[in-house]
Design a protein around this motif. Sequence first.
Motif, PDB file in Angstrom:
ATOM      1  N   ALA A  85       0.957  -1.260  -0.077  1.00  0.00           N
ATOM      2  CA  ALA A  85       0.154   0.054   0.027  1.00  0.00           C
ATOM      3  C   ALA A  85       1.044   1.310   0.060  1.00  0.00           C
ATOM      4  N   PHE A  86       1.866   1.263   0.475  1.00  0.00           N
ATOM      5  CA  PHE A  86       2.952   2.252   0.716  1.00  0.00           C
ATOM      6  C   PHE A  86       3.240   2.756  -0.580  1.00  0.00           C
ATOM      7  N   ASP A  87       3.807   1.540  -1.619  1.00  0.00           N
ATOM      8  CA  ASP A  87       4.150   1.819  -2.952  1.00  0.00           C
ATOM      9  C   ASP A  87       3.041   2.501  -3.507  1.00  0.00           C
ATOM     10  N   SER A 143       4.615   6.310  -1.162  1.00  0.00           N
ATOM     11  CA  SER A 143       5.318   6.484   0.081  1.00  0.00           C
ATOM     12  C   SER A 143       6.498   5.854  -0.046  1.00  0.00           C
ATOM     13  N   GLU A 144       7.752   6.297  -0.310  1.00  0.00           N
ATOM     14  CA  GLU A 144       9.048   5.880  -1.054  1.00  0.00           C
ATOM     15  C   GLU A 144       9.712   5.745   0.448  1.00  0.00           C
ATOM     16  N   CYS A 145      10.823   5.026   0.220  1.00  0.00           N
ATOM     17  CA  CYS A 145      11.915   4.931   1.353  1.00  0.00           C
ATOM     18  C   CYS A 145      12.275   6.218   1.877  1.00  0.00           C
ATOM     19  N   GLN A 146      12.551   7.145   1.001  1.00  0.00           N
ATOM     20  CA  GLN A 146      13.080   8.497   1.305  1.00  0.00           C
ATOM     21  C   GLN A 146      11.826   9.328   2.166  1.00  0.00           C
ATOM     22  N   THR A 147      10.673   8.944   1.912  1.00  0.00           N
ATOM     23  CA  THR A 147       9.457   9.599   2.605  1.00  0.00           C
ATOM     24  C   THR A 147       9.671   9.487   3.833  1.00  0.00           C
ATOM     25  N   CYS A 148       9.765   8.164   4.319  1.00  0.00           N
ATOM     26  CA  CYS A 148       9.928   7.796   5.858  1.00  0.00           C
ATOM     27  C   CYS A 148      11.397   8.179   6.507  1.00  0.00           C
ATOM     28  N   HIS A 149      12.583   7.823   5.579  1.00  0.00           N
ATOM     29  CA  HIS A 149      13.948   7.701   6.103  1.00  0.00           C
ATOM     30  C   HIS A 149      14.545   8.811   5.914  1.00  0.00           C
ATOM     31  N   MET A 150      14.096   9.943   4.937  1.00  0.00           N
ATOM     32  CA  MET A 150      14.813  11.120   4.674  1.00  0.00           C
ATOM     33  C   MET A 150      13.688  12.094   4.881  1.00  0.00           C
ATOM     34  N   GLU A 166      11.963   8.860  16.762  1.00  0.00           N
ATOM     35  CA  GLU A 166      10.911   9.388  15.875  1.00  0.00           C
ATOM     36  C   GLU A 166      10.092   8.283  15.095  1.00  0.00           C
ATOM     37  N   ILE A 167      11.132   7.560  14.338  1.00  0.00           N
ATOM     38  CA  ILE A 167      10.667   6.721  13.381  1.00  0.00           C
ATOM     39  C   ILE A 167       9.906   5.473  14.040  1.00  0.00           C
ATOM     40  N   LEU A 168      10.462   5.176  15.069  1.00  0.00           N
ATOM     41  CA  LEU A 168       9.838   3.934  15.626  1.00  0.00           C
ATOM     42  C   LEU A 168       8.762   4.143  16.408  1.00  0.00           C
ATOM     43  N   ASP A 169       8.316   5.572  16.688  1.00  0.00           N
ATOM     44  CA  ASP A 169       7.177   5.741  17.215  1.00  0.00           C
ATOM     45  C   ASP A 169       5.905   5.460  16.330  1.00  0.00           C
ATOM     46  N   GLY A 170       5.128   4.529  16.889  1.00  0.00           N
ATOM     47  CA  GLY A 170       4.024   4.367  16.064  1.00  0.00           C
ATOM     48  C   GLY A 170       3.974   3.217  14.901  1.00  0.00           C
ATOM     49  N   SER A 171       5.457   2.789  15.148  1.00  0.00           N
ATOM     50  CA  SER A 171       5.736   1.940  13.777  1.00  0.00           C
ATOM     51  C   SER A 171       5.281   0.414  13.823  1.00  0.00           C
ATOM     52  N   ALA A 172       4.474   0.050  15.205  1.00  0.00           N
ATOM     53  CA  ALA A 172       3.657  -0.956  15.324  1.00  0.00           C
ATOM     54  C   ALA A 172       2.977  -0.821  16.522  1.00  0.00           C
ATOM     55  N   GLY A 208       6.870   0.521   6.432  1.00  0.00           N
ATOM     56  CA  GLY A 208       6.949   0.519   4.929  1.00  0.00           C
ATOM     57  C   GLY A 208       7.201  -0.803   4.299  1.00  0.00           C
ATOM     58  N   HIS A 209       7.514  -1.711   5.274  1.00  0.00           N
ATOM     59  CA  HIS A 209       8.069  -3.172   4.804  1.00  0.00           C
ATOM     60  C   HIS A 209       7.984  -3.950   6.020  1.00  0.00           C
ATOM     61  N   ASN A 210       8.323  -5.403   5.792  1.00  0.00           N
ATOM     62  CA  ASN A 210       8.185  -6.137   7.201  1.00  0.00           C
ATOM     63  C   ASN A 210       9.035  -5.473   8.170  1.00  0.00           C
ATOM     64  N   PHE A 211       8.538  -5.872   9.423  1.00  0.00           N
ATOM     65  CA  PHE A 211       9.196  -5.384  10.501  1.00  0.00           C
ATOM     66  C   PHE A 211       9.632  -6.562  11.447  1.00  0.00           C
ATOM     67  N   PRO A 212      10.951  -6.852  11.810  1.00  0.00           N
ATOM     68  CA  PRO A 212      12.013  -6.176  11.127  1.00  0.00           C
ATOM     69  C   PRO A 212      12.185  -6.327   9.628  1.00  0.00           C
ATOM     70  N   SER A 213      12.987  -5.509   9.003  1.00  0.00           N
ATOM     71  CA  SER A 213      13.508  -5.838   7.654  1.00  0.00           C
ATOM     72  C   SER A 213      15.057  -5.745   7.621  1.00  0.00           C
ATOM     73  N   GLY A 214      15.588  -6.281   6.271  1.00  0.00           N
ATOM     74  CA  GLY A 214      16.826  -6.412   5.991  1.00  0.00           C
ATOM     75  C   GLY A 214      17.547  -7.613   6.759  1.00  0.00           C
ATOM     76  N   THR A 272      19.824 -11.111  12.130  1.00  0.00           N
ATOM     77  CA  THR A 272      20.445 -10.582  13.491  1.00  0.00           C
ATOM     78  C   THR A 272      19.501  -9.827  14.608  1.00  0.00           C
ATOM     79  N   ARG A 273      18.181  -9.534  14.051  1.00  0.00           N
ATOM     80  CA  ARG A 273      17.536  -8.461  14.793  1.00  0.00           C
ATOM     81  C   ARG A 273      16.743  -9.236  15.595  1.00  0.00           C
ATOM     82  N   GLN A 274      16.428  -8.307  16.812  1.00  0.00           N
ATOM     83  CA  GLN A 274      15.542  -9.133  17.738  1.00  0.00           C
ATOM     84  C   GLN A 274      14.142  -8.119  18.050  1.00  0.00           C
TER      85      GLN A 274
HETATM   86  C1  HEC Z   1       5.978   4.329   5.775  1.00  0.00           C
HETATM   87  C2  HEC Z   1       7.203   4.422   6.192  1.00  0.00           C
HETATM   88  C3  HEC Z   1       8.442   3.536   5.417  1.00  0.00           C
HETATM   89  C4  HEC Z   1       8.734   3.402   4.515  1.00  0.00           C
HETATM   90  C5  HEC Z   1       8.010   3.979   3.071  1.00  0.00           C
HETATM   91  C6  HEC Z   1       9.895   2.866   4.446  1.00  0.00           C
HETATM   92  N1  HEC Z   1      10.510   2.378   5.609  1.00  0.00           N
HETATM   93 FE1  HEC Z   1      12.185   1.558   6.451  1.00  0.00          FE
HETATM   94  N2  HEC Z   1      11.573   1.697   8.268  1.00  0.00           N
HETATM   95  C7  HEC Z   1      10.340   2.344   8.695  1.00  0.00           C
HETATM   96  C8  HEC Z   1      10.083   1.997  10.149  1.00  0.00           C
HETATM   97  C9  HEC Z   1       9.155   2.376  11.146  1.00  0.00           C
HETATM   98  C10 HEC Z   1      11.394   1.133  10.471  1.00  0.00           C
HETATM   99  C11 HEC Z   1      11.574   0.610  12.062  1.00  0.00           C
HETATM  100  C12 HEC Z   1      10.951  -0.724  11.850  1.00  0.00           C
HETATM  101  C13 HEC Z   1      11.536  -1.895  11.123  1.00  0.00           C
HETATM  102  O1  HEC Z   1      12.753  -2.300  11.440  1.00  0.00           O
HETATM  103  O2  HEC Z   1      11.033  -2.357  10.012  1.00  0.00           O
HETATM  104  C14 HEC Z   1      12.166   1.050   9.436  1.00  0.00           C
HETATM  105  C15 HEC Z   1      13.366   0.316   9.399  1.00  0.00           C
HETATM  106  C16 HEC Z   1      14.035   0.292   8.057  1.00  0.00           C
HETATM  107  C17 HEC Z   1      15.309  -0.297   8.091  1.00  0.00           C
HETATM  108  C18 HEC Z   1      16.050  -1.165   9.229  1.00  0.00           C
HETATM  109  C19 HEC Z   1      15.364  -2.435   9.271  1.00  0.00           C
HETATM  110  C20 HEC Z   1      15.886  -3.526  10.278  1.00  0.00           C
HETATM  111  O3  HEC Z   1      14.957  -4.099  11.089  1.00  0.00           O
HETATM  112  O4  HEC Z   1      16.823  -3.776  10.713  1.00  0.00           O
HETATM  113  C21 HEC Z   1      15.978  -0.350   7.023  1.00  0.00           C
HETATM  114  C22 HEC Z   1      17.129  -1.008   6.476  1.00  0.00           C
HETATM  115  C23 HEC Z   1      14.927   0.333   6.137  1.00  0.00           C
HETATM  116  N3  HEC Z   1      13.881   0.719   6.952  1.00  0.00           N
HETATM  117  C24 HEC Z   1      15.053   0.694   4.859  1.00  0.00           C
HETATM  118  C25 HEC Z   1      14.033   1.210   4.003  1.00  0.00           C
HETATM  119  C26 HEC Z   1      13.937   0.908   2.464  1.00  0.00           C
HETATM  120  C27 HEC Z   1      15.216   0.804   1.671  1.00  0.00           C
HETATM  121  C28 HEC Z   1      12.749   1.420   2.152  1.00  0.00           C
HETATM  122  C29 HEC Z   1      12.322   1.589   0.798  1.00  0.00           C
HETATM  123  C30 HEC Z   1      12.172   0.267  -0.054  1.00  0.00           C
HETATM  124  C31 HEC Z   1      11.965   1.852   3.309  1.00  0.00           C
HETATM  125  N4  HEC Z   1      12.643   1.583   4.466  1.00  0.00           N
HETATM  126  C32 HEC Z   1      10.667   2.316   3.229  1.00  0.00           C
HETATM  127  C33 HEC Z   1       9.504   2.929   7.860  1.00  0.00           C
HETATM  128  C34 HEC Z   1       9.524   3.106   6.604  1.00  0.00           C
END
Ligand code: HEC
Length: 476
Positions: A231-233, A237-244, A288-294, A323-329, A333-335
């Motif tokens: 839905a973010f795509d 809502s791109e990576c930059q929208t939330c991370h920059m 700030e980014i973790l606030d309300g993230s889940a 904007g992706h799975n939680f955790p992601s990447g 190694t994440r807990q």
């Molecule tokens: C809607 C907001 C949002 C968008 C869009 C988004 N992120 Fe995130 N991102 C978060 C939040 C909140 C977290 C912290 C939760 C988590 O770790 O998943 C996070 C965590 C991460 C992490 C750390 C993950 C971990 O668990 O170690 C990376 C890397 C990252 N984002 C990269 C990206 C990239 C690359 C994209 C685009 C493909 C992206 N994010 C899009 C909100 C967003």
Amino acid sequence: MTVQQIQFQQVQQSYNRLCFAVALIFFALSCNDLGKETPIPERPFQTSFKVEDFSSATECQNCHPNHYEEWSASMHAYSTQDPVWFKLQQNAQNAHASEGIELGDFCVQCHSPIAALTDAITDHKNLTPEVMSTLPLQIQEGVTCDVCHTITHLPETTDIQTGEQNYETADFKLYTDGTRYSIIDDPQDNPFHESEYHEGYDQSDFCRNCHNLTVNGLDAEVTNSEWEGSAFDAMGSECQTCHMPTYEGYAAEGGPLRENLHRHYFPGVGTSIVGESENNGLLPAIAEILDGSADVNFFEPLADTVLSTEPLKIKIIISNNAGHNFPSGVTFTRQLWLEVTANIDGDTIFQSGHLNENGDIYDFYTDPEKQYDPQLNVFNTVLYNEAGDSGIMNVSVEDMIWMNDYTLPVSGSRTVNYIIDLPTVVPEGGSNLDISVRLRFRSFPPFLLRHINLIEEVERLLIWDIDQITDSVTLE
Ligand code: HEC
Ligand code: HEC
Ligand code: HEC
Ligand code: HEC
Ligand code: HEC
């Protein structure tokens, strides 16, 4: 007309309408293109590089002090300082060398692209922080300014092929004639570099070579794939929208005031575990980014009164807002875990997700028999290799053939159950049963750091509490 002819005519008509619509779209597109003053330029890219093609971030510092300060605090600047990276890099090199496999720049290509592009590292098995500190600054700076700001073409995702021993496949299409690219379409001139607007810098694909890794086509670290089609795509809502996130200020000393500048902290969960770190501004950005993230909620409200004749069952739902799975990447190694505590009149009668004296939870790694915390829920991934070994102590990402995925899916949730045994004797008038649930998150488990001999660093690991709920019931 026969039925068939009518049908044909209808098909023909809708086909014509479709053609018309398509033609309109193309017309609109081409008009759009014509309307733009500058059509998207054909940009060059380079296939061989010298270290001097790139500048150190310190050269940008004077004119871009804000960008420099934020980037310096970010994990991008830390990617070649992280002691965990050095140790795991060496372990992976040694493990493969003993089987005659050369990993080469596998770990280096994303963590210090300039080192990989210039073949600066010759002895990967002995790559330590000390060796790193002898290399040119551009290399030591890891994911530095010029790694991103010389990008001319959006990269492809990275797939490695272990059969062919093809480990150095990350896609970098850069051009280093001195021009720096990004999203300012009317940049002020400066004596150091040319500036050029690039339409791709606010797109998720920009991050894809480093943030999307597959191993023989299998999903390994696939933040971009998780985001794609979400839905973010769809909402743009791109990576930059939330991370920059944007702010108003000056892109450069002496430049004009601008409304749409972009923060360069790139917050996620990682923080430096080296030395006395202040994390200049990164910590608030993470908070700030973790606030309300889940969100954590009781699946259904607890009854006001429960009877001690049978165990209490509670169901909890955890929903993901990232904007992706939680955790992601590097999910393995994440807990991310749930801490559940039940108290009766102040005495703890049940706990799960609590820490032992080493600061570890009783997970799959520390408590394989599930003896101490049988109901623990951890939301991450577990990697398996061909030999059937599993977990971060045994399997490095390039060896994975399978993963168990317990992460919170994008725009999704997981529900978990707990069964709490209640005391059989309840005082006259009942007792107060307090239940509290916390969702907790950290980069690494302490045992991993101890395993790779980073003992003092354990103290510097942070735990982020994502969400918490409490409720009280009367026990009769
Ligand atoms: C809607 C907001 C949002 C968008 C869009 C988004 N992120 Fe995130 N991102 C978060 C939040 C909140 C977290 C912290 C939760 C988590 O770790 O998943 C996070 C965590 C991460 C992490 C750390 C993950 C971990 O668990 O170690 C990376 C890397 C990252 N984002 C990269 C990206 C990239 C690359 C994209 C685009 C493909 C992206 N994010 C899009 C909100 C967003
Ligand atoms: C002598 C001062 C100076 C130095 C040194 C300098 N810049 Fe700039 N840069 C500027 C100015 C001025 C602008 C235009 C700012 C504006 O118009 O708001 C700019 C703009 C940019 C842009 C925006 C380009 C666009 O059109 O979107 C990027 C990206 C950039 N610089 C990166 C860098 C990087 C990376 C370095 C170091 C390798 C660097 N700059 C060094 C002065 C400098
Ligand atoms: C050249 C490779 C590269 C590119 C391009 C890149 N990253 Fe990263 N990124 C990394 C590496 C490597 C790390 C981990 C560094 C470390 O912690 O050691 C990282 C870390 C992060 C983190 C912090 C994760 C955490 O757990 O705290 C976020 C957020 C992030 N990147 C977002 C982005 C976004 C958004 C983009 C695109 C605008 C992007 N990155 C582009 C390589 C890259
Ligand atoms: C991981 C990639 C990455 C790194 C590293 C990085 N930037 Fe950027 N930068 C971007 C992206 C992407 C944008 C545009 C964001 C958008 O439009 O959503 C940007 C925007 C900019 C801009 C335009 C103004 C603004 O804030 O939007 C300047 C200037 C800039 N960066 C300078 C720097 C400097 C200087 C450094 C190093 C100290 C640096 N950047 C490091 C990815 C990066
Ligand atoms: C395709 C690019 C890529 C490759 C190849 C790669 N990494 Fe990474 N690495 C990343 C990105 C992006 C992150 C940040 C993701 C996140 O935070 O979840 C990261 C994060 C990490 C982290 C976590 C850092 C922290 O402080 O949270 C470690 C440790 C790490 N990588 C080690 C390695 C090792 C060891 C190798 C080689 C076996 C390797 N990486 C190969 C891109 C890569």
